[in-house]
Write an enzyme that holds these catalytic residues in place. Sequence first.
Site: not given
Ligand code: PEP
Ligand code: MG
Length: 587
Positions: A195, A437, A461, A508
């Site tokens: 925390h 992905e 991924d 992302c």
């Molecule tokens: C990805 O696969 O790029 C992603 C953003 O998801 P994670 O890293 O949580 O699998």
């Molecule tokens: Mg992923």
Amino acid sequence: MKKKEIVLKGIPASPGITIGKAFLFGREQYTIPRRNIKEDYIQNEIKRFKDALVQTKNEIMEIKKRISEEMGIEHGQIFSAHLLVIDDSMLIEEVITRLKREKLSIEYIFQDVLRKYIKVFSEMDDEYLKERISDINDVGRRILKNLIGAKEDVLSNLKEKVVVVAYDLSPSDTATMHKKNVTAFATDIGGRTSHTAIMAKSLEIPAVVGLESLTKAVESGDEIIIDGTRGMVIINPLPKTLKKYETDRERFVAFEKHLLEAKNLPCITLDGRKVELAANIEVPEDVTSVISHGASGIGLYRTEYFYMNRKELPTEEIQYRAYSIVAKKIKPESVIIRTLDIGGDKFLSQLEVPQQMNPFLGWRAIRFCLARPDIFKVQLRAILRASAHGKLKVMYPMISGLEELRQANAILEEVKKDLRKDSVPFDEEMEVGAMIEVPSAAITSDILAKEVDFFSIGTNDLIQYSLAVDRVNEKIAYLYEPAHPAVLRLIKTVIENGHNAGIWIGMCGEMAGDISMTIILLGLGLDEFSTSPIAIPEIKRIIRSVTVRQAKEIAHEAITLPTGKEVEKFARKKLKEIVPDLAIEVE
Ligand code: PEP
Ligand code: MG
């Protein structure tokens, strides 16, 4: 005589460097004398005790409210346990009975009862009950403070800037520290996710925890350096150490200033194209850093955290509150919540996913959720309900084809129908997206694009699946190449197919925060980059230094190159030409 320099290594909890004066914060601040009282004072003492309880309860409720709003409901919950201690009728009765019998001052009796409680709890075998000791201690000290009429908490009443040094800091200590004269802190105990560490990050002050013997080595008034980036604490530094840290601190301050300057600048190219630059988060507390680094919203809110460190599955209410807090804080910008992505390298203890030969290719993410609609619906209901408080979007991980997408959307529709039936408000226009992905999804993205509002490319991924390189295997890490022509071609396909269908495309995965790839991705037409908050200022600077035409030309050439190595070399060369004074070394 000049004191000896002492260097201690602990766990870095919150970055930055502070050089200041130590303030040793101890537990035994109140000395309570044993004092006899007359019989006719008993009622008065009982009243004082009850008043102190009410005052303490009000203070804690106030702290709980503030912490829940500022840091998230999970942190506010800590104070629910404190409220339980105040309402403990056994403790109250014992204090009053002893007061009547022993006729000693209420402070003295209360302190004594408290000590006995703590002793009983510390001798228990139950780990959970043992952990309650710190709650009892914390509340007890607060009640005592109010009984003896001490004006304010020590930490909120500091007259000068200090570095707080303590064995441990309770939630109520750190809460009262808020924005006061505390410039940094260091503790003997605590871990990276304790925390105290989380609180330091939220206060944005340097902190080091887990220093073990720090409180024995330091005295109040000692000169002290806290290096929260490296996890170092130096007591009574020698002149040469001091000089080194002064330079380091200046550098850090300059870097922060640079961040701050970039923070409010729009993310647009030299020829005026606006690019969404969002951040990835895992817990609601990360929002502080998202805002301080100038992101425009959240492009990936990973929700696995809810399912970890818990014996039970997270309830709709817990998720609803967390999503609502994030939605409200980020408003008017949007937050993309990714539904549960269990499996692969993310194992969750209470969900019994069987051992699999190929976990990354196995029962994972949307496959798990479609098989367990009971769990999936709870999350979707929480997301939809929270959508009434801000701009939320939802996306499904690991979609591999249209059928999965349709099934997920059908469940979402069912949940919406239930909510309408119960007259629960939600955003009817909430955007729904698919993570791209899996190579099959990338290749058929023209088909998928017709049934979603957006795509977000999960390169972590996508790279492992398209190059057949396990993303967590060190041995083959050299093959994990974001710049591989196959990856670039897949990304290009996804963006083109998405745009042809009139939807927007984000990214992302970690590649979105890789500065050597920014210009190529921009040139391929990516609409949104979502990455960790600390990468944002530099990505923004690159985007602001280039025109779309330049980026397109670079992407066009990059995609003709035959190997990942060549793409990377070319990309770095171009980046250096366009932004010669990068803060991060790219070679
Ligand atoms: C990805 O696969 O790029 C992603 C953003 O998801 P994670 O890293 O949580 O699998
Ligand atoms: Mg992923």
